[in-house]
Design a protein around this motif. Sequence first.
Motif, PDB file in Angstrom:
ATOM      1  N   ALA A 149      49.766 -12.035  17.773  1.00 55.58           N
ATOM      2  CA  ALA A 149      48.531 -11.683  18.476  1.00 55.58           C
ATOM      3  C   ALA A 149      48.717 -10.389  19.257  1.00 55.58           C
ATOM      4  N   TYR A 150      49.881 -10.231  19.867  1.00 56.52           N
ATOM      5  CA  TYR A 150      50.154  -9.002  20.607  1.00 56.52           C
ATOM      6  C   TYR A 150      50.155  -7.797  19.663  1.00 56.52           C
ATOM      7  N   VAL A 151      50.828  -7.923  18.523  1.00 58.05           N
ATOM      8  CA  VAL A 151      50.941  -6.812  17.578  1.00 58.05           C
ATOM      9  C   VAL A 151      49.577  -6.401  17.033  1.00 58.05           C
ATOM     10  N   VAL A 152      48.800  -7.369  16.551  1.00 58.42           N
ATOM     11  CA  VAL A 152      47.495  -7.013  15.988  1.00 58.42           C
ATOM     12  C   VAL A 152      46.568  -6.482  17.078  1.00 58.42           C
ATOM     13  N   GLY A 153      46.676  -7.010  18.288  1.00 58.09           N
ATOM     14  CA  GLY A 153      45.877  -6.506  19.408  1.00 58.09           C
ATOM     15  C   GLY A 153      46.268  -5.095  19.792  1.00 58.09           C
ATOM     16  N   TRP A 154      47.564  -4.815  19.795  1.00 59.06           N
ATOM     17  CA  TRP A 154      48.061  -3.489  20.124  1.00 59.06           C
ATOM     18  C   TRP A 154      47.553  -2.464  19.115  1.00 59.06           C
ATOM     19  N   LEU A 155      47.603  -2.833  17.841  1.00 61.02           N
ATOM     20  CA  LEU A 155      47.106  -1.924  16.804  1.00 61.02           C
ATOM     21  C   LEU A 155      45.591  -1.754  16.904  1.00 61.02           C
ATOM     22  N   ALA A 156      44.880  -2.818  17.230  1.00 56.90           N
ATOM     23  CA  ALA A 156      43.422  -2.727  17.385  1.00 56.90           C
ATOM     24  C   ALA A 156      43.063  -1.802  18.546  1.00 56.90           C
ATOM     25  N   PHE A 183      53.343 -10.731   8.997  1.00 58.02           N
ATOM     26  CA  PHE A 183      54.775 -10.514   8.827  1.00 58.02           C
ATOM     27  C   PHE A 183      55.540 -10.983  10.069  1.00 58.02           C
ATOM     28  N   VAL A 184      54.990 -10.702  11.238  1.00 55.06           N
ATOM     29  CA  VAL A 184      55.632 -11.111  12.496  1.00 55.06           C
ATOM     30  C   VAL A 184      55.715 -12.636  12.572  1.00 55.06           C
ATOM     31  N   ILE A 185      54.661 -13.329  12.158  1.00 54.23           N
ATOM     32  CA  ILE A 185      54.686 -14.800  12.168  1.00 54.23           C
ATOM     33  C   ILE A 185      55.824 -15.308  11.280  1.00 54.23           C
ATOM     34  N   TYR A 186      55.930 -14.750  10.074  1.00 52.54           N
ATOM     35  CA  TYR A 186      57.019 -15.151   9.175  1.00 52.54           C
ATOM     36  C   TYR A 186      58.381 -14.784   9.744  1.00 52.54           C
ATOM     37  N   LEU A 187      58.466 -13.657  10.428  1.00 56.59           N
ATOM     38  CA  LEU A 187      59.728 -13.201  11.012  1.00 56.59           C
ATOM     39  C   LEU A 187      60.272 -14.219  12.022  1.00 56.59           C
ATOM     40  N   PHE A 188      59.380 -14.877  12.739  1.00 50.09           N
ATOM     41  CA  PHE A 188      59.785 -15.921  13.681  1.00 50.09           C
ATOM     42  C   PHE A 188      59.929 -17.279  12.983  1.00 50.09           C
TER      43      PHE A 188
END
Length: 195
Positions: free
Chosen positions: A112-119, A139-144
């Motif tokens: 959520a942070y990553v997609v929000g930051w990009l938005a 990708f971040v979700i899978y990474l965790f």
Amino acid sequence: MKGMAGRRGAAVLADENKIVRDTGLVVGGSLLLALCAQISIPLWFTPVPITGQTLGVLLIGAALGSRRGALAIVLYLIEGGSGLPFFAGGGSGWAAFSGPTGGYLIGFVAAAYVVGWLAERGWDRRFWTAAAAMLAAEFVIYLFGVPWLAYFVGPADALPKGMFPFIPGDIIKLVIAALVLPSTWNLVGRQRKSG
């Protein structure tokens, strides 16, 4: 003097209104994710179910921005951990974090942070860039999630049980989220840029 006091009072009121609005958006985001989590389809070959959670995470992060989006997910995790039936299929409790899907739950916050930051940097303006931002969040979700799942199913089975079967559904959810995103702008308003 009266003019300064009036401006100060207006600024305090504006700050209070922003806090109330931000709190409402964060709580609303957590409830939306709880609703999305109720779409849950268990699979016989993996402890990871198909859920609507990733759709919710993508929309919440993109619509609310990095900070409010991540806070909404943290609140959702606290609500579910505290016993509210907010996790996939009505699950709850802190034990969910130590189970096979615990890594995915934690990954939701980062996603959520990553997609929000990009938005916040304009990636939400066009379908393709919004989809790319959401793909990065997936990708971040899978990474965790996948390395955490490997602890339970073994390294050789982590990708076949924790990622590969979910890619088609995640692409569909990503497209839905990118298409629905513009309709959230009226709900969130221009303040979404402040993250």
